[in-house]
Scaffold this motif. Structure first.
Motif, PDB file in Angstrom:
ATOM      1  N   SER A 101      31.858  10.639  20.577  1.00  0.00           N
ATOM      2  CA  SER A 101      30.588   9.957  20.277  1.00  0.00           C
ATOM      3  C   SER A 101      30.031   9.183  21.478  1.00  0.00           C
ATOM      4  N   LEU A 102      30.817   9.066  22.550  1.00  0.00           N
ATOM      5  CA  LEU A 102      30.393   8.220  23.676  1.00  0.00           C
ATOM      6  C   LEU A 102      29.268   8.859  24.485  1.00  0.00           C
ATOM      7  N   LYS A 103      28.263   8.046  24.791  1.00  0.00           N
ATOM      8  CA  LYS A 103      27.132   8.499  25.620  1.00  0.00           C
ATOM      9  C   LYS A 103      27.349   8.016  27.057  1.00  0.00           C
ATOM     10  N   PRO A 104      26.754   8.717  28.043  1.00  0.00           N
ATOM     11  CA  PRO A 104      27.033   8.317  29.432  1.00  0.00           C
ATOM     12  C   PRO A 104      26.308   7.060  29.922  1.00  0.00           C
ATOM     13  N   VAL A 105      25.197   6.693  29.289  1.00  0.00           N
ATOM     14  CA  VAL A 105      24.424   5.531  29.779  1.00  0.00           C
ATOM     15  C   VAL A 105      24.044   4.624  28.617  1.00  0.00           C
ATOM     16  N   TYR A 106      24.087   3.323  28.863  1.00  0.00           N
ATOM     17  CA  TYR A 106      23.574   2.341  27.905  1.00  0.00           C
ATOM     18  C   TYR A 106      22.648   1.384  28.648  1.00  0.00           C
ATOM     19  N   LYS A 107      21.522   1.031  28.023  1.00  0.00           N
ATOM     20  CA  LYS A 107      20.575   0.080  28.629  1.00  0.00           C
ATOM     21  C   LYS A 107      20.159  -0.946  27.606  1.00  0.00           C
ATOM     22  N   ASN A 108      20.047  -2.202  28.028  1.00  0.00           N
ATOM     23  CA  ASN A 108      19.334  -3.194  27.223  1.00  0.00           C
ATOM     24  C   ASN A 108      18.464  -4.025  28.165  1.00  0.00           C
ATOM     25  N   LYS A 109      17.901  -5.128  27.691  1.00  0.00           N
ATOM     26  CA  LYS A 109      16.963  -5.869  28.551  1.00  0.00           C
ATOM     27  C   LYS A 109      17.662  -6.527  29.746  1.00  0.00           C
ATOM     28  N   ASP A 110      18.957  -6.754  29.629  1.00  0.00           N
ATOM     29  CA  ASP A 110      19.696  -7.458  30.682  1.00  0.00           C
ATOM     30  C   ASP A 110      20.343  -6.524  31.697  1.00  0.00           C
ATOM     31  N   LEU A 111      20.720  -5.319  31.259  1.00  0.00           N
ATOM     32  CA  LEU A 111      21.611  -4.528  32.127  1.00  0.00           C
ATOM     33  C   LEU A 111      21.663  -3.048  31.746  1.00  0.00           C
ATOM     34  N   ILE A 112      22.265  -2.295  32.670  1.00  0.00           N
ATOM     35  CA  ILE A 112      22.564  -0.874  32.434  1.00  0.00           C
ATOM     36  C   ILE A 112      24.066  -0.698  32.619  1.00  0.00           C
ATOM     37  N   LEU A 113      24.661   0.164  31.821  1.00  0.00           N
ATOM     38  CA  LEU A 113      26.071   0.541  32.009  1.00  0.00           C
ATOM     39  C   LEU A 113      26.151   2.033  32.277  1.00  0.00           C
ATOM     40  N   VAL A 114      26.908   2.409  33.299  1.00  0.00           N
ATOM     41  CA  VAL A 114      27.193   3.838  33.539  1.00  0.00           C
ATOM     42  C   VAL A 114      28.543   3.930  34.254  1.00  0.00           C
ATOM     43  N   HIS A 115      29.355   4.911  33.888  1.00  0.00           N
ATOM     44  CA  HIS A 115      30.695   4.991  34.486  1.00  0.00           C
ATOM     45  C   HIS A 115      30.619   5.281  35.994  1.00  0.00           C
ATOM     46  N   GLY A 116      29.765   6.256  36.367  1.00  0.00           N
ATOM     47  CA  GLY A 116      29.683   6.664  37.774  1.00  0.00           C
ATOM     48  C   GLY A 116      28.390   6.215  38.441  1.00  0.00           C
ATOM     49  N   THR A 117      27.356   7.068  38.382  1.00  0.00           N
ATOM     50  CA  THR A 117      26.057   6.732  38.994  1.00  0.00           C
ATOM     51  C   THR A 117      24.935   7.071  38.010  1.00  0.00           C
ATOM     52  N   LEU A 118      23.760   6.508  38.257  1.00  0.00           N
ATOM     53  CA  LEU A 118      22.605   6.828  37.400  1.00  0.00           C
ATOM     54  C   LEU A 118      21.967   8.153  37.791  1.00  0.00           C
ATOM     55  N   GLU A 119      22.257   8.616  39.010  1.00  0.00           N
ATOM     56  CA  GLU A 119      21.671   9.888  39.453  1.00  0.00           C
ATOM     57  C   GLU A 119      22.192  11.043  38.599  1.00  0.00           C
ATOM     58  N   ASN A 120      23.517  11.054  38.426  1.00  0.00           N
ATOM     59  CA  ASN A 120      24.155  12.102  37.618  1.00  0.00           C
ATOM     60  C   ASN A 120      25.154  11.476  36.643  1.00  0.00           C
ATOM     61  N   PRO A 121      24.672  10.795  35.619  1.00  0.00           N
ATOM     62  CA  PRO A 121      25.596  10.059  34.745  1.00  0.00           C
ATOM     63  C   PRO A 121      26.667  10.946  34.112  1.00  0.00           C
ATOM     64  N   ALA A 122      26.325  12.191  33.819  1.00  0.00           N
ATOM     65  CA  ALA A 122      27.271  13.067  33.140  1.00  0.00           C
ATOM     66  C   ALA A 122      28.144  13.861  34.116  1.00  0.00           C
ATOM     67  N   GLU A 123      27.938  13.634  35.416  1.00  0.00           N
ATOM     68  CA  GLU A 123      28.750  14.323  36.433  1.00  0.00           C
ATOM     69  C   GLU A 123      29.828  13.406  37.007  1.00  0.00           C
ATOM     70  N   PHE A 124      29.709  12.121  36.754  1.00  0.00           N
ATOM     71  CA  PHE A 124      30.713  11.132  37.164  1.00  0.00           C
ATOM     72  C   PHE A 124      30.975  11.124  38.676  1.00  0.00           C
ATOM     73  N   ASP A 125      29.895  11.015  39.457  1.00  0.00           N
ATOM     74  CA  ASP A 125      30.046  10.811  40.904  1.00  0.00           C
ATOM     75  C   ASP A 125      30.547   9.381  41.135  1.00  0.00           C
ATOM     76  N   TYR A 126      31.110   9.161  42.313  1.00  0.00           N
ATOM     77  CA  TYR A 126      31.600   7.816  42.644  1.00  0.00           C
ATOM     78  C   TYR A 126      30.536   7.000  43.372  1.00  0.00           C
ATOM     79  N   MET A 127      30.438   5.732  42.997  1.00  0.00           N
ATOM     80  CA  MET A 127      29.537   4.803  43.693  1.00  0.00           C
ATOM     81  C   MET A 127      30.315   4.178  44.848  1.00  0.00           C
TER      82      MET A 127
END
Ligand code: ZN
Length: 242
Positions: A101-127
């Motif tokens: 059920s987990l999605k790659p990106v979450y956003k609210n008014k304060d912040l964004i969460l992503v495991h890797g990068t926003l460019e390719n959230p589902a590819e899990f590149d390293y920042m």
């Protein structure tokens, strides 16, 4: 509002418990998890349960998705691959359902969460460098993006003049005109030479970020990895934080 933001638990129950215990003294309003709840460690189901109960949102990590066939296992090194296959075999139905059920990106008014990068959230590149950070900065419509994946806590800062800096600090005062990408480090498998678990606090009123460390019962986590028949190198790396 005080956010407790953590990442890369990696099925290390002892580390997760120590972090959640440390957070109890921090008056946290909302917990967020940046993925990789499972993989490497010996307690995937227990960690999924605890994260599910604690975090309002969890975004997907590469190990989470690979454990439920949503990401190819061929992208991993042999030890990580072996751990993913072990995890897959040992996941409960409820854990599998949660990870699917987990999605790659979450956003609210304060912040964004992503495991890797926003460019390719589902590819899990390293920042890992200013170039990658710059692409994510351009895609951010908030001032703060929290990431994980590298298991090394550190902060990319883009100032008003669009210059990008990288700092490994444990406390930062946020400025309104700058943007920040904050890697919160890893709960269950730190890789910066310090084996203690890392966790982050974001105070929106005081505009402050803290990265803290807490010791945990590494010996028990180590023994569990060996007893489970997982690769010995995975047990050994948590001893040294590397
Ligand atoms: Zn990870």
């Amino acid at each position: 509002m005080r956010y407790g933001i953590f990442s890369d638990v990696h099925a290390n129950l002892e580390a997760l418990k120590a972090v959640l215990c440390a957070y109890k003294k921090e008056n946290i309003d909302i917990y967020l998890c940046i993925g990789d709840v499972v993989g490497y460690g010996a307690d995937p189901n227990e960690c999924v349960e605890l994260v599910k109960k604690t975090a309002m949102i969890t975004v997907a990590g590469n190990h989470d998705w690979a454990s439920v066939d949503l990401f190819p296992v061929d992208y991993f090194n042999p030890q990580a691959k072996q751990a993913i296959l072990w995890t897959k075999d040992n996941l409960s139905e409820q854990s599998r359902y949660f990870l699917e059920s987990l999605k790659p990106v979450y956003k609210n008014k304060d912040l964004i969460l992503v495991h890797g990068t926003l460019e390719n959230p589902a590819e899990f590149d390293y920042m890992l460098d200013g170039y990658t950070a710059n692409v994510t900065f351009q895609l951010m419509d908030t001032h703060l993006c929290f990431v994980g994946h590298s298991h090394i806590a550190g902060i990319f800062i883009q100032d008003q003049a669009k210059r990008i800096y990288y700092q490994e600090v444990n406390h930062l005062k946020l400025e309104d005109k700058s943007k920040y990408i904050i890697n919160v480090g890893s709960v269950g498998q730190p890789r910066d030479g310090n084996p203690s678990s890392a966790y982050c606090i974001y105070d929106t009123d005081k505009k402050e970020i803290f990265i803290k460390r807490v010791d945990y019962d590494i010996q028990t986590a180590y023994t569990k990895i060996l007893t489970a028949g997982l690769p010995k190198s995975l047990a050994e790396r948590i001893l040294v934080g590397g």
